[in-house]
Design a protein around this motif. Structure first.
Motif, mmCIF file in Angstrom:
data_model
loop_
_atom_site.group_PDB
_atom_site.id
_atom_site.type_symbol
_atom_site.label_atom_id
_atom_site.label_comp_id
_atom_site.label_asym_id
_atom_site.label_seq_id
_atom_site.Cartn_x
_atom_site.Cartn_y
_atom_site.Cartn_z
ATOM 1 N N LEU A 169 0.821 -1.214 0.000
ATOM 2 C CA LEU A 169 0.000 0.000 0.000
ATOM 3 C C LEU A 169 0.853 1.260 0.000
ATOM 4 C CD1 LEU A 169 -2.903 -1.101 2.346
ATOM 5 C CD2 LEU A 169 -2.991 -0.740 -0.132
ATOM 6 N N ILE A 170 1.966 1.246 0.709
ATOM 7 C CA ILE A 170 2.883 2.391 0.678
ATOM 8 C C ILE A 170 3.406 2.582 -0.743
ATOM 9 C CG2 ILE A 170 5.162 3.202 1.425
ATOM 10 C CD1 ILE A 170 4.512 1.880 4.183
ATOM 11 N N TRP A 171 3.781 1.480 -1.398
ATOM 12 C CA TRP A 171 4.248 1.563 -2.784
ATOM 13 C C TRP A 171 3.157 2.112 -3.689
ATOM 14 C CZ3 TRP A 171 2.518 -0.729 -7.277
ATOM 15 C CH2 TRP A 171 3.319 -0.510 -8.386
ATOM 16 N N LEU A 172 1.935 1.597 -3.556
ATOM 17 C CA LEU A 172 0.823 2.037 -4.396
ATOM 18 C C LEU A 172 0.547 3.524 -4.200
ATOM 19 C CD1 LEU A 172 -1.391 1.407 -6.432
ATOM 20 C CD2 LEU A 172 -2.838 0.683 -4.509
ATOM 21 N N ASP A 173 0.568 3.991 -2.974
ATOM 22 C CA ASP A 173 0.373 5.419 -2.721
ATOM 23 C C ASP A 173 1.457 6.240 -3.421
ATOM 24 O OD1 ASP A 173 -1.897 4.988 -1.202
ATOM 25 O OD2 ASP A 173 -0.858 5.142 0.724
ATOM 26 N N GLY A 174 2.664 5.712 -3.478
ATOM 27 C CA GLY A 174 3.770 6.413 -4.115
ATOM 28 C C GLY A 174 3.677 6.503 -5.626
ATOM 29 N N VAL A 175 2.964 5.573 -6.260
ATOM 30 C CA VAL A 175 2.834 5.600 -7.721
ATOM 31 C C VAL A 175 1.470 6.106 -8.179
ATOM 32 C CG1 VAL A 175 4.526 3.759 -8.071
ATOM 33 C CG2 VAL A 175 2.090 3.172 -7.947
ATOM 34 N N SER A 176 0.609 6.446 -7.249
ATOM 35 C CA SER A 176 -0.765 6.837 -7.608
ATOM 36 C C SER A 176 -0.832 7.964 -8.622
ATOM 37 C CB SER A 176 -1.558 7.227 -6.360
ATOM 38 O OG SER A 176 -1.877 6.080 -5.629
ATOM 39 N N GLU A 177 0.076 8.942 -8.513
ATOM 40 C CA GLU A 177 0.035 10.073 -9.451
ATOM 41 C C GLU A 177 0.402 9.641 -10.868
ATOM 42 O OE1 GLU A 177 4.469 10.761 -8.107
ATOM 43 O OE2 GLU A 177 2.709 10.803 -6.859
ATOM 44 N N MET A 178 0.991 8.464 -11.031
ATOM 45 C CA MET A 178 1.361 7.955 -12.354
ATOM 46 C C MET A 178 0.219 7.190 -13.017
ATOM 47 S SD MET A 178 5.091 6.310 -11.607
ATOM 48 C CE MET A 178 6.141 6.973 -10.338
ATOM 49 N N LEU A 179 -0.830 6.918 -12.274
ATOM 50 C CA LEU A 179 -1.886 6.035 -12.752
ATOM 51 C C LEU A 179 -3.099 6.781 -13.277
ATOM 52 C CD1 LEU A 179 -1.853 3.446 -9.834
ATOM 53 C CD2 LEU A 179 -0.564 3.368 -11.987
ATOM 54 N N GLU A 180 -3.742 6.174 -14.264
ATOM 55 C CA GLU A 180 -5.048 6.628 -14.735
ATOM 56 C C GLU A 180 -6.091 5.701 -14.116
ATOM 57 O OE1 GLU A 180 -5.371 6.824 -18.978
ATOM 58 O OE2 GLU A 180 -3.524 7.966 -19.178
ATOM 59 N N PRO A 181 -7.280 6.218 -13.834
ATOM 60 C CA PRO A 181 -8.323 5.339 -13.287
ATOM 61 C C PRO A 181 -8.605 4.183 -14.260
ATOM 62 C CG PRO A 181 -8.985 7.632 -13.149
ATOM 63 C CD PRO A 181 -7.736 7.597 -13.975
ATOM 64 N N ILE A 182 -8.846 3.038 -13.659
ATOM 65 C CA ILE A 182 -9.187 1.853 -14.443
ATOM 66 C C ILE A 182 -10.377 1.203 -13.739
ATOM 67 C CG2 ILE A 182 -7.402 0.498 -13.280
ATOM 68 C CD1 ILE A 182 -7.073 -1.088 -15.871
ATOM 69 N N GLU A 183 -11.477 1.132 -14.447
ATOM 70 C CA GLU A 183 -12.724 0.607 -13.884
ATOM 71 C C GLU A 183 -13.085 1.322 -12.595
ATOM 72 O OE1 GLU A 183 -12.996 -3.678 -13.819
ATOM 73 O OE2 GLU A 183 -11.892 -3.846 -15.710
ATOM 74 N N GLY A 184 -12.854 2.645 -12.540
ATOM 75 C CA GLY A 184 -13.251 3.455 -11.398
ATOM 76 C C GLY A 184 -12.332 3.380 -10.198
ATOM 77 N N SER A 185 -11.156 2.806 -10.346
ATOM 78 C CA SER A 185 -10.247 2.641 -9.217
ATOM 79 C C SER A 185 -8.807 2.829 -9.706
ATOM 80 C CB SER A 185 -10.426 1.240 -8.626
ATOM 81 O OG SER A 185 -9.637 1.081 -7.478
ATOM 82 N N ARG A 186 -7.861 2.806 -8.755
ATOM 83 C CA ARG A 186 -6.448 2.891 -9.137
ATOM 84 C C ARG A 186 -5.984 1.608 -9.801
ATOM 85 N NH1 ARG A 186 -3.351 4.788 -3.705
ATOM 86 N NH2 ARG A 186 -4.452 2.991 -2.873
ATOM 87 N N THR A 187 -6.559 0.485 -9.412
ATOM 88 C CA THR A 187 -6.153 -0.824 -9.921
ATOM 89 C C THR A 187 -7.369 -1.712 -10.097
ATOM 90 O OG1 THR A 187 -5.904 -1.816 -7.730
ATOM 91 C CG2 THR A 187 -3.959 -0.704 -8.657
ATOM 92 N N VAL A 188 -7.152 -2.786 -10.797
ATOM 93 C CA VAL A 188 -8.108 -3.896 -10.833
ATOM 94 C C VAL A 188 -7.313 -5.092 -10.328
ATOM 95 C CG1 VAL A 188 -9.499 -5.400 -12.275
ATOM 96 C CG2 VAL A 188 -9.392 -2.954 -12.783
ATOM 97 N N SER A 189 -7.790 -5.708 -9.266
ATOM 98 C CA SER A 189 -7.025 -6.808 -8.703
ATOM 99 C C SER A 189 -7.902 -8.019 -8.410
ATOM 100 C CB SER A 189 -6.312 -6.366 -7.427
ATOM 101 O OG SER A 189 -7.251 -5.984 -6.456
ATOM 102 N N MET A 190 -7.226 -9.160 -8.380
ATOM 103 C CA MET A 190 -7.883 -10.400 -7.986
ATOM 104 C C MET A 190 -6.823 -11.317 -7.397
ATOM 105 S SD MET A 190 -8.511 -11.865 -11.816
ATOM 106 C CE MET A 190 -8.794 -10.248 -12.471
ATOM 107 N N SER A 191 -7.224 -12.041 -6.408
ATOM 108 C CA SER A 191 -6.321 -12.973 -5.744
ATOM 109 C C SER A 191 -7.082 -14.254 -5.453
ATOM 110 C CB SER A 191 -5.809 -12.403 -4.414
ATOM 111 O OG SER A 191 -5.065 -11.238 -4.656
ATOM 112 N N GLY A 192 -6.332 -15.336 -5.332
ATOM 113 C CA GLY A 192 -6.989 -16.583 -5.002
ATOM 114 C C GLY A 192 -6.008 -17.671 -4.625
ATOM 115 N N PHE A 193 -6.549 -18.696 -4.014
ATOM 116 C CA PHE A 193 -5.776 -19.860 -3.604
ATOM 117 C C PHE A 193 -5.543 -20.786 -4.797
ATOM 118 C CE2 PHE A 193 -8.030 -18.556 0.243
ATOM 119 C CZ PHE A 193 -6.990 -18.477 1.143
ATOM 120 N N VAL A 194 -4.402 -21.420 -4.814
ATOM 121 C CA VAL A 194 -4.121 -22.410 -5.849
ATOM 122 C C VAL A 194 -4.990 -23.629 -5.582
ATOM 123 C CG1 VAL A 194 -2.346 -23.952 -6.764
ATOM 124 C CG2 VAL A 194 -1.784 -21.579 -6.212
ATOM 125 N N VAL A 195 -5.605 -24.165 -6.609
ATOM 126 C CA VAL A 195 -6.470 -25.353 -6.450
ATOM 127 C C VAL A 195 -5.803 -26.574 -7.064
ATOM 128 C CG1 VAL A 195 -8.606 -24.081 -6.327
ATOM 129 C CG2 VAL A 195 -7.758 -24.782 -8.549
#
Length: 95
Positions: free
Chosen positions: A69-95
């Motif tokens: 989150l500290i890193w993301l805050d540091g690069v926020s000014e470099m980002l354009e909104p994507i789907e209404g947010s700074r990022t689009v993310s997904m995470s999950g467990f390996v099956v």
């Protein structure tokens, strides 16, 4: 037994910030070495990037969140909104 978790985070970078963003990603890779089993970033079209990170387990996810989150805050000014947010993310467990 711990179950690996994969996280994918998509960014859209302002065209004028692409080189700075890539440099910052390389710094984040160094920081994340203590948490991640694997860390890769791929570049898509239209100044879009995806970080693909494998973490050993949920504990590693929790431990890495503050630095991420500290890193993301540091690069926020470099980002354009994507789907209404700074990022689009997904995470999950390996099956």
């Amino acid at each position: 037994m711990s179950v690996p978790i994969w996280s994918n985070v998509k960014f859209k970078v302002k065209q004028t910030c692409e080189e700075d963003f890539i440099a910052s990603v390389k710094e984040m890779e160094k920081i994340d070495e203590q948490y991640a089993a694997s860390f890769r970033t791929i570049q898509l079209e239209d100044n879009q990037f995806v970080m693909i990170v494998e973490l050993a387990d949920m504990d590693a996810v929790i431990e890495s969140q503050v630095d991420a989150l500290i890193w993301l805050d540091g690069v926020s000014e470099m980002l354009e909104p994507i789907e209404g947010s700074r990022t689009v993310s997904m995470s999950g467990f390996v099956v």
